[in-house]
Design a protein around this motif. Structure first.
Motif, PDB file in Angstrom:
ATOM      1  N   UNK A  96      15.066  -2.204  -6.745  1.00 34.37           N
ATOM      2  CA  UNK A  96      14.267  -3.385  -6.409  1.00 34.37           C
ATOM      3  C   UNK A  96      14.152  -3.627  -4.903  1.00 34.37           C
ATOM      4  N   UNK A  97      14.540  -2.655  -4.095  1.00 35.51           N
ATOM      5  CA  UNK A  97      14.408  -2.772  -2.644  1.00 35.51           C
ATOM      6  C   UNK A  97      12.969  -2.473  -2.205  1.00 35.51           C
ATOM      7  N   UNK A  98      12.506  -3.232  -1.219  1.00 33.60           N
ATOM      8  CA  UNK A  98      11.185  -2.974  -0.631  1.00 33.60           C
ATOM      9  C   UNK A  98      11.307  -2.389   0.782  1.00 33.60           C
ATOM     10  N   UNK A  99      12.492  -1.939   1.128  1.00 34.13           N
ATOM     11  CA  UNK A  99      12.763  -1.482   2.505  1.00 34.13           C
ATOM     12  C   UNK A  99      11.901  -0.299   2.926  1.00 34.13           C
ATOM     13  N   UNK A 100      11.507   0.542   1.988  1.00 38.06           N
ATOM     14  CA  UNK A 100      10.787   1.771   2.361  1.00 38.06           C
ATOM     15  C   UNK A 100       9.303   1.729   1.995  1.00 38.06           C
ATOM     16  N   UNK A 101       8.800   0.553   1.625  1.00 41.50           N
ATOM     17  CA  UNK A 101       7.383   0.471   1.264  1.00 41.50           C
ATOM     18  C   UNK A 101       6.680  -0.583   2.114  1.00 41.50           C
ATOM     19  N   UNK A 102       5.362  -0.465   2.206  1.00 49.93           N
ATOM     20  CA  UNK A 102       4.571  -1.444   2.954  1.00 49.93           C
ATOM     21  C   UNK A 102       4.252  -2.632   2.051  1.00 49.93           C
ATOM     22  N   UNK A 103       3.786  -3.715   2.675  1.00 45.28           N
ATOM     23  CA  UNK A 103       3.396  -4.888   1.897  1.00 45.28           C
ATOM     24  C   UNK A 103       2.190  -4.560   1.014  1.00 45.28           C
ATOM     25  N   UNK A 104       1.263  -3.755   1.518  1.00 43.34           N
ATOM     26  CA  UNK A 104       0.132  -3.310   0.691  1.00 43.34           C
ATOM     27  C   UNK A 104       0.636  -2.601  -0.568  1.00 43.34           C
ATOM     28  N   UNK A 105       1.581  -1.695  -0.401  1.00 41.18           N
ATOM     29  CA  UNK A 105       2.118  -0.957  -1.551  1.00 41.18           C
ATOM     30  C   UNK A 105       2.804  -1.904  -2.539  1.00 41.18           C
ATOM     31  N   UNK A 106       3.494  -2.889  -1.999  1.00 38.77           N
ATOM     32  CA  UNK A 106       4.171  -3.870  -2.839  1.00 38.77           C
ATOM     33  C   UNK A 106       3.157  -4.659  -3.683  1.00 38.77           C
ATOM     34  N   UNK A 107       2.091  -5.134  -3.041  1.00 41.47           N
ATOM     35  CA  UNK A 107       1.082  -5.931  -3.748  1.00 41.47           C
ATOM     36  C   UNK A 107       0.330  -5.079  -4.767  1.00 41.47           C
ATOM     37  N   UNK A 108       0.015  -3.838  -4.402  1.00 45.36           N
ATOM     38  CA  UNK A 108      -0.653  -2.940  -5.357  1.00 45.36           C
ATOM     39  C   UNK A 108       0.234  -2.689  -6.576  1.00 45.36           C
ATOM     40  N   UNK A 109       1.512  -2.511  -6.353  1.00 41.94           N
ATOM     41  CA  UNK A 109       2.453  -2.304  -7.463  1.00 41.94           C
ATOM     42  C   UNK A 109       2.572  -3.564  -8.314  1.00 41.94           C
ATOM     43  N   UNK A 110       2.512  -4.724  -7.673  1.00 38.90           N
ATOM     44  CA  UNK A 110       2.597  -5.997  -8.400  1.00 38.90           C
ATOM     45  C   UNK A 110       1.419  -6.165  -9.354  1.00 38.90           C
ATOM     46  N   UNK A 111       0.266  -5.599  -9.002  1.00 40.43           N
ATOM     47  CA  UNK A 111      -0.930  -5.748  -9.833  1.00 40.43           C
ATOM     48  C   UNK A 111      -0.947  -4.812 -11.036  1.00 40.43           C
ATOM     49  N   UNK A 112      -0.008  -3.886 -11.110  1.00 48.01           N
ATOM     50  CA  UNK A 112       0.030  -2.945 -12.231  1.00 48.01           C
ATOM     51  C   UNK A 112       0.484  -3.635 -13.512  1.00 48.01           C
TER      52      UNK A 112
END
Length: 197
Positions: free
Chosen positions: A94-110
């Motif tokens: 559940x760490x977001x240390x190695x991803x961008x905010x864009x990647x986080x939001x795109x993953x959230x929409x899945x």
């Protein structure tokens, strides 16, 4: 969740909406403080309706009102993103240390979200129940003066709230393309936030 028996008010603690500061300021006045487990501390409307409301109404013969805050959806996700960048979570799913905010939001929409983007939904948290149970007093997190005035009137005292449990660093930036997709895909989140007066 905080229960204020005298004021007949229940604070429903939507995660990442500053409820830690409200709890710190008002816990001395609370009749019940539910701080663990997280499923009860952050009990959404459906869980409140199923477990707590019947207890108040049937066992205690009291009709309580509910209070909650909702945060602007991009800001809300930004807070989760920063929160999950803590070094404590390094190397964990559940760490977001190695991803961008864009990647986080795109993953959230899945449909099936990876662990780092599985943070729930404000709309689902606040969704009214078929029997009419809903948040009686819903404010935008950003409208500090409005919800502070409401609480001051309800508790008949002047209040100040310290900023607590705030993730460090600047708010993350979302690219315009991902923001457009997010606003389209999660329009119900923005519709609810925009409907709050």
């Amino acid at each position: 969740m905080l229960v204020f028996w005298k004021e007949k008010l229940v604070l429903l603690a939507v995660p990442k909406t500053g409820t830690t500061a409200i709890e710190a300021a008002l816990s001395g006045k609370a009749s019940m403080i539910i701080s663990d487990p997280p499923e009860l501390k952050h009990a959404p409307v459906y869980r409140y309706n199923r477990f707590f409301r019947p207890m108040f109404e049937k066992a205690c013969k009291a009709e309580m009102q509910t209070f909650a805050l909702m945060r602007e959806p991009i800001s809300w996700l930004g807070s989760w993103y920063k929160y999950r960048q803590r070094p404590f979570l390094d190397g964990k799913p559940n760490s977001t240390a190695t991803i961008t905010f864009d990647e986080f939001v795109l993953a959230y929409m899945k449909g099936e979200k990876p662990p780092f983007a599985n943070v729930g939904s404000q709309v689902r948290f606040l969704e009214p129940r078929p029997n009419g149970t809903k948040v009686d007093h819903l404010f935008r997190y950003e409208d500090v003066d409005k919800w502070t005035s409401f609480l001051e009137e309800r508790f008949d005292q002047t209040m100040t709230f310290e900023r607590l449990n705030v993730s460090q660093g600047e708010p993350p930036e979302l690219s315009s393309d991902v923001e457009k997709r997010f606003r389209r895909k999660m329009s119900d989140e923005f519709d609810l936030w925009n409907s709050i007066k």
